[in-house]
Design a protein around this motif. Structure first.
Motif, PDB file in Angstrom:
ATOM      1  N   ARG A  86       0.817  -1.219   0.000  1.00 51.72           N
ATOM      2  CA  ARG A  86       0.000   0.000   0.000  1.00 51.72           C
ATOM      3  C   ARG A  86       0.851   1.269   0.000  1.00 51.72           C
ATOM      4  O   ARG A  86       0.344   2.357  -0.290  1.00 51.72           O
ATOM      5  CB  ARG A  86      -0.931   0.013   1.211  1.00 51.72           C
TER       6      ARG A  86
ATOM      7  N   LYS B 287       3.248   1.845  -2.004  1.00 52.48           N
ATOM      8  CA  LYS B 287       3.774   2.093  -3.342  1.00 52.48           C
ATOM      9  C   LYS B 287       3.358   3.485  -3.817  1.00 52.48           C
ATOM     10  O   LYS B 287       2.193   3.852  -3.765  1.00 52.48           O
ATOM     11  CB  LYS B 287       3.259   1.040  -4.316  1.00 52.48           C
ATOM     12  N   GLY B 288       4.330   4.248  -4.264  1.00 52.33           N
ATOM     13  CA  GLY B 288       4.090   5.613  -4.696  1.00 52.33           C
ATOM     14  C   GLY B 288       4.263   6.647  -3.611  1.00 52.33           C
ATOM     15  O   GLY B 288       4.398   7.834  -3.891  1.00 52.33           O
ATOM     16  N   ARG B 289       4.256   6.198  -2.342  1.00 52.68           N
ATOM     17  CA  ARG B 289       4.430   7.116  -1.222  1.00 52.68           C
ATOM     18  C   ARG B 289       5.888   7.166  -0.765  1.00 52.68           C
ATOM     19  O   ARG B 289       6.342   8.196  -0.267  1.00 52.68           O
ATOM     20  CB  ARG B 289       3.535   6.709  -0.063  1.00 52.68           C
TER      21      ARG B 289
ATOM     22  N   SER C 293      10.035   5.415  -1.718  1.00 55.13           N
ATOM     23  CA  SER C 293      10.814   4.860  -2.824  1.00 55.13           C
ATOM     24  C   SER C 293      10.740   3.331  -2.814  1.00 55.13           C
ATOM     25  O   SER C 293      10.504   2.704  -1.766  1.00 55.13           O
ATOM     26  CB  SER C 293      12.270   5.305  -2.720  1.00 55.13           C
ATOM     27  N   ASP C 294      10.958   2.744  -3.982  1.00 49.56           N
ATOM     28  CA  ASP C 294      10.916   1.287  -4.090  1.00 49.56           C
ATOM     29  C   ASP C 294      12.014   0.631  -3.257  1.00 49.56           C
ATOM     30  O   ASP C 294      11.811  -0.462  -2.713  1.00 49.56           O
ATOM     31  CB  ASP C 294      11.049   0.864  -5.552  1.00 49.56           C
TER      32      ASP C 294
ATOM     33  N   ARG D 223      10.821   0.415   0.233  1.00 52.00           N
ATOM     34  CA  ARG D 223       9.764  -0.600   0.336  1.00 52.00           C
ATOM     35  C   ARG D 223      10.360  -2.001   0.377  1.00 52.00           C
ATOM     36  O   ARG D 223       9.908  -2.855   1.140  1.00 52.00           O
ATOM     37  CB  ARG D 223       8.793  -0.487  -0.839  1.00 52.00           C
TER      38      ARG D 223
END
Length: 252
Positions: free
Chosen positions: A158, A160-162, A164-165, A168
């Motif tokens: 969830r 993702k986009g908030r 960086s990869d 995550r």
């Protein structure tokens, strides 16, 4: 592919894994088990011996059949979980890599974690009370670890986009290790005194070979099941696996 097509392929992989694991334990595990039983027979009896309902050969055959059956059940559950997580958490990978990655996690959660907290015991060790207690806490530890891992991965997805990869990925790896480590620490220990004179090599041979059977099973299910799925997906690339959905409710 439909959900049923995915499950059929993982059942085939599970059947193959079950047969190979049964042969593995018959060839490599049975000598260690017999050594443990021989050691148990060499101990002074604590009371009248219980009558033997089945011969050792019958027990071996029944155990091999049980391994195949359990393998089919586990491969069904794994295939269902794979379909659910394929495009939610492990998207962007090919079927073989995604299936192998998920099977590696399953191996860690269902084999390595309980192996560390509740080490496997060869025959001749433990009494009836501790065996049942150990089995209960081991199953509860596996279930708790799986729920914790899946919940953490869904929460990280969830983000993702908030964030960086890279962050995550770090959270997806480090957080389950910390949380499951804490869960292992909280769970009670179940200790059995080692019988006097039992060879340490016998104990570790049983533990290592038992862990090897889990590794063999998950490797076959993950790699072979993913390979079967990738070949099917190649023939129908526009039909991704999906879980059957309920019929929509008619609006009035």
């Amino acid at each position: 592919m439909t959900y049923g097509a995915v499950i059929r392929r993982y059942l085939l992989a599970g059947l193959s894994a079950g047969i190979l694991c049964a042969l593995y334990l018959r060839i490599l595990g049975e000598p260690v088990i017999r050594a443990g039983l021989d050691f148990e027979d060499s101990l002074p009896p604590e009371g009248p011996a219980d009558p033997e309902l089945f011969t050792r050969s019958q027990q071996v055959v029944g155990g091999m059949v049980a391994i195949v059956f359990v393998s089919l059940v586990l491969s069904f559950l794994f295939g269902t979980l794979y379909v659910y997580l394929r495009h939610r958490i492990i998207s962007g990978l090919g079927d073989v890599r995604a299936s192998t990655a998920l099977a590696s996690v399953a191996f860690l959660l269902t084999a390595v974690v309980p192996w560390i907290r509740y080490p496997f015991l060869p025959p001749g060790m433990g009494n009836g009370e501790t065996v049942w207690k150990r089995g209960f806490w081991e199953l509860l530890l596996i279930a708790t670890s799986i729920v914790a891992f899946v919940a953490i991965q869904l929460l990280v997805a969830r983000l993702k986009g908030r964030i960086s990869d890279d962050v995550r990925w770090i959270l997806a790896i480090v957080t389950p290790v910390v949380v499951i480590g804490l869960i292992m620490f909280v769970f009670p220990s179940v200790s059995d005194p080692y019988p006097e004179g039992i060879p340490a090599q016998l104990i570790w041979s049983f533990r290592i070979r038992s862990l090897g059977s889990y590794a063999l099973f998950w490797a076959i299910v993950g790699i072979f099941g993913g390979w079967l799925g990738s070949r099917a997906a190649t023939s129908s690339p526009n039909n991704p696996p999906s879980v059957p959905q309920k019929d929509p409710v008619t609006q009035r």
